[in-house]
Scaffold this motif. Sequence first.
Motif, PDB file in Angstrom:
ATOM      1  N   GLU A  17       0.831  -1.213   0.000  1.00 42.30           N
ATOM      2  CA  GLU A  17       0.000   0.000   0.000  1.00 42.30           C
ATOM      3  C   GLU A  17       0.861   1.258   0.000  1.00 42.30           C
ATOM      4  O   GLU A  17       0.539   2.222  -0.698  1.00 42.30           O
ATOM      5  CB  GLU A  17      -0.943   0.024   1.195  1.00 42.30           C
ATOM      6  N   ARG A  18       1.956   1.258   0.743  1.00 45.64           N
ATOM      7  CA  ARG A  18       2.862   2.422   0.724  1.00 45.64           C
ATOM      8  C   ARG A  18       3.400   2.656  -0.689  1.00 45.64           C
ATOM      9  O   ARG A  18       3.501   3.786  -1.148  1.00 45.64           O
ATOM     10  CB  ARG A  18       4.011   2.215   1.701  1.00 45.64           C
ATOM     11  N   MET A  19       3.723   1.566  -1.344  1.00 45.01           N
ATOM     12  CA  MET A  19       4.204   1.673  -2.722  1.00 45.01           C
ATOM     13  C   MET A  19       3.099   2.191  -3.641  1.00 45.01           C
ATOM     14  O   MET A  19       3.340   3.038  -4.499  1.00 45.01           O
ATOM     15  CB  MET A  19       4.727   0.316  -3.204  1.00 45.01           C
ATOM     16  N   ALA A  20       1.865   1.702  -3.450  1.00 45.78           N
ATOM     17  CA  ALA A  20       0.722   2.149  -4.263  1.00 45.78           C
ATOM     18  C   ALA A  20       0.485   3.646  -4.085  1.00 45.78           C
ATOM     19  O   ALA A  20       0.189   4.355  -5.054  1.00 45.78           O
ATOM     20  CB  ALA A  20      -0.531   1.359  -3.881  1.00 45.78           C
ATOM     21  N   GLU A  21       0.621   4.129  -2.860  1.00 45.06           N
ATOM     22  CA  GLU A  21       0.455   5.561  -2.594  1.00 45.06           C
ATOM     23  C   GLU A  21       1.494   6.383  -3.352  1.00 45.06           C
ATOM     24  O   GLU A  21       1.178   7.439  -3.919  1.00 45.06           O
ATOM     25  CB  GLU A  21       0.552   5.832  -1.097  1.00 45.06           C
TER      26      GLU A  21
END
Length: 154
Positions: A17-21
């Motif tokens: 999710e951090r990467m997606a953000e």
Amino acid sequence: MVKALVLYHSQEYGNTERMAEAIAQGLKESGCEVTRFNTNDGRFDITSFPKCDCVAFGSPDYFSYIAGGLKTFMDDHYVQSTVKKLRGYTGKPYALFYSHGGGGRVKSVMMELFRRVGRQVGDPVESCGKPNQEVLDKCRELGRRLGKTASLKG
């Protein structure tokens, strides 16, 4: 305006999710309207996929394979694009990102599976464990590059 989708799976640690953000931030910086969808929250409505101009796919490495929600997406994609032969499901620029706890073999699966969507932009971004600043910077840059590619296509 270019419509971008960031379709990913993230749950326990939130690394993907951090990467997606970060990918979404890069897409926004390139002028895209961005929708983020975590397959951990439910099944993506495949009928809305043709409205997307580009997509970034992200998954953790689960036993050297993608998360089940992304596999379900590709099953649905197959039915729409191949069985029903509907337009708007292929020919899209896409990017890949993934996280893992030390294996990372999901990369080859992702590269093979998602090529059915269109043309890959850039190299997949990898994070072993929690993404550090260098990984997040690569994600933002990949998002910008994907957004610019989609802008040129349209």
